[in-house]
Design an enzyme around this catalytic site. Structure first.
Site, PDB file in Angstrom:
ATOM      1  N   ASP A 139       3.628  -0.033   9.383  1.00 50.22           N
ATOM      2  CA  ASP A 139       2.742  -0.487   8.296  1.00 50.22           C
ATOM      3  C   ASP A 139       1.446  -1.037   8.903  1.00 50.22           C
ATOM      4  O   ASP A 139       1.488  -1.865   9.810  1.00 50.22           O
ATOM      5  CB  ASP A 139       3.428  -1.585   7.479  1.00 50.22           C
ATOM      6  N   LYS A 143      -5.824  -5.887   6.519  1.00 46.52           N
ATOM      7  CA  LYS A 143      -6.687  -7.079   6.468  1.00 46.52           C
ATOM      8  C   LYS A 143      -6.528  -7.887   7.750  1.00 46.52           C
ATOM      9  O   LYS A 143      -5.406  -8.082   8.222  1.00 46.52           O
ATOM     10  CB  LYS A 143      -6.303  -7.951   5.272  1.00 46.52           C
ATOM     11  N   THR A 213       8.291  12.530  11.706  1.00 46.81           N
ATOM     12  CA  THR A 213       8.721  11.611  10.634  1.00 46.81           C
ATOM     13  C   THR A 213       8.084  12.066   9.320  1.00 46.81           C
ATOM     14  O   THR A 213       7.188  12.913   9.303  1.00 46.81           O
ATOM     15  CB  THR A 213       8.250  10.163  10.898  1.00 46.81           C
ATOM     16  N   HIS A 214       8.500  11.415   8.220  1.00 51.17           N
ATOM     17  CA  HIS A 214       7.875  11.726   6.934  1.00 51.17           C
ATOM     18  C   HIS A 214       6.381  11.377   6.937  1.00 51.17           C
ATOM     19  O   HIS A 214       5.562  12.073   6.352  1.00 51.17           O
ATOM     20  CB  HIS A 214       8.572  10.959   5.799  1.00 51.17           C
TER      21      HIS A 214
HETATM   22  C1  LIG Z   1       4.812   3.164   7.044  1.00 49.31           C
HETATM   23  S1  LIG Z   1       6.540   3.225   7.125  1.00 49.31           S
HETATM   24  C2  LIG Z   1       6.859   4.543   8.283  1.00 49.31           C
HETATM   25  C3  LIG Z   1       8.270   5.034   8.199  1.00 49.31           C
HETATM   26  C4  LIG Z   1       8.646   6.093   9.244  1.00 49.31           C
HETATM   27  N1  LIG Z   1       8.590   5.541  10.576  1.00 49.31           N
HETATM   28  C5  LIG Z   1       7.761   7.282   9.134  1.00 49.31           C
HETATM   29  O1  LIG Z   1       6.921   7.480  10.035  1.00 49.31           O
HETATM   30  O2  LIG Z   1       7.901   8.050   8.167  1.00 49.31           O
HETATM   31  C6  LIG Z   1       6.934   1.787   8.084  1.00 49.31           C
HETATM   32  C7  LIG Z   1       8.381   1.351   7.916  1.00 49.31           C
HETATM   33  O3  LIG Z   1       8.641   0.237   8.752  1.00 49.31           O
HETATM   34  C8  LIG Z   1       9.497  -0.653   8.049  1.00 49.31           C
HETATM   35  N2  LIG Z   1       9.372  -1.993   8.668  1.00 49.31           N
HETATM   36  C9  LIG Z   1       8.313  -2.826   8.609  1.00 49.31           C
HETATM   37  N3  LIG Z   1       8.540  -3.951   9.299  1.00 49.31           N
HETATM   38  C10 LIG Z   1       9.795  -3.828   9.820  1.00 49.31           C
HETATM   39  C11 LIG Z   1      10.614  -4.663  10.620  1.00 49.31           C
HETATM   40  N4  LIG Z   1      10.190  -5.863  11.040  1.00 49.31           N
HETATM   41  N5  LIG Z   1      11.850  -4.238  10.948  1.00 49.31           N
HETATM   42  C12 LIG Z   1      12.304  -3.028  10.521  1.00 49.31           C
HETATM   43  N6  LIG Z   1      11.570  -2.203   9.753  1.00 49.31           N
HETATM   44  C13 LIG Z   1      10.331  -2.579   9.422  1.00 49.31           C
HETATM   45  C14 LIG Z   1       8.970  -0.582   6.631  1.00 49.31           C
HETATM   46  O4  LIG Z   1       9.868  -1.063   5.680  1.00 49.31           O
HETATM   47  C15 LIG Z   1       8.682   0.904   6.503  1.00 49.31           C
HETATM   48  O5  LIG Z   1       9.801   1.619   6.021  1.00 49.31           O
END
Ligand SMILES: C[S@@+](CC[C@H](N)C(=O)[O-])C[C@H]1O[C@@H](n2cnc3c(N)ncnc32)[C@H](O)[C@@H]1O
Length: 234
Positions: A139, A143, A213-214
């Site tokens: 993510d 900001k 990945t997706h």
């Molecule tokens: C933008 S998505 C990308 C998902 C996947 N890696 C992809 O590339 O399709 C980022 C993922 O990281 C997870 N995430 C964020 N902070 C995390 C944490 N501290 N521990 C585990 N998962 C986390 C979020 O919930 C989200 O599903």
């Protein structure tokens, strides 16, 4: 770009061998993990995370932080049956969705943890034990005041470094140039044992789910540039 909705797995699908639940104790709350409500039946995360405790064998262990819908884990665990893969995803419904994908694919070498990867990597993974850590499209937290929430930060990089064996890999891919540049700079400063970043190439895709990945699929289909590197611990 908003995320597409996901379907909850069928309640008849047995996920108990593929999903652990990790809930940090909240001060004042009983240690029952009550924030998972009726879903307590999933086993808790072992005190020490290693192949022996999670998979009952001693194969090399790779951990993915933030597995989203689990495409990487599903594809990679099929491609590399000699390794174990453990995904950690903080959003419970995504962790369940990924676990369901692994069950449906018949994977015995890949499992999910529903929970926060940061304390797990810092406290439960033995030093020098991992083959690889994968972080794909974390993510962005655009900001400035929110950047400290980024999952690749000084603390987590130190945890990844400590957890990896010598020669172990840290893969970091993102489509956020600022995140990419700030991370490369930060690693050079605080974790020289990672050496220089090694560029990774995009692989040709032969079908709709043939992406890392997706989020990689989404970026590539929308012609958004992706920045891909790997580090190898000295
Ligand atoms: C933008 S998505 C990308 C998902 C996947 N890696 C992809 O590339 O399709 C980022 C993922 O990281 C997870 N995430 C964020 N902070 C995390 C944490 N501290 N521990 C585990 N998962 C986390 C979020 O919930 C989200 O599903």
């Amino acid at each position: 770009m908003p995320r597409s909705p996901i379907r909850a797995p069928k309640p008849t699908l047995d996920l108990t061998d593929h999903l652990f639940v990790f809930r940090q104790p909240i001060p004042g709350e009983l240690a029952s993990g009550s924030d998972t409500g009726s879903e307590i039946p999933f086993p808790p995360v072992p005190e020490t995370i290693r192949s022996e405790t999670v998979f009952d064998n001693d194969r090399p262990l790779e951990i993915e932080v933030g597995s989203g819908k689990g495409l990487f884990l599903t594809n990679e665990s099929g491609r590399n049956p000699e390794h174990n893969f453990l995904g950690i995803e903080i959003i419970h419904k995504y962790a369940k969705h990924s676990a369901a994908r692994l069950v449906k694919a018949g994977r015995s070498n890949a499992k999910m943890i529903s929970g926060n990867a940061e304390p797990l990597l810092a406290d439960r993974v033995p030093a020098g034990s991992l083959e690889a850590v994968h972080v794909y499209f974390p993510d962005p937290w655009w900001k400035k005041r929110h950047r400290k929430r980024r999952v690749v930060n000084e603390g987590s990089v130190q945890s990844f470094l400590a957890a990896l064996r010598p020669g172990g890999r840290f893969h970091f891919w993102t489509d956020v140039l600022d995140y990419f540049e700030a991370t490369i700079e930060m690693i050079a400063e605080i974790a020289p044992e990672f050496g220089v970043p090694i560029p990774e190439e995009k692989a040709p895709s032969s079908h709709d789910l043939d992406y890392r990945t997706h989020f990689e699929r989404r970026s590539r289909q929308n012609q958004i540039p992706v920045y891909r590197v790997r580090y190898e611990k000295k």
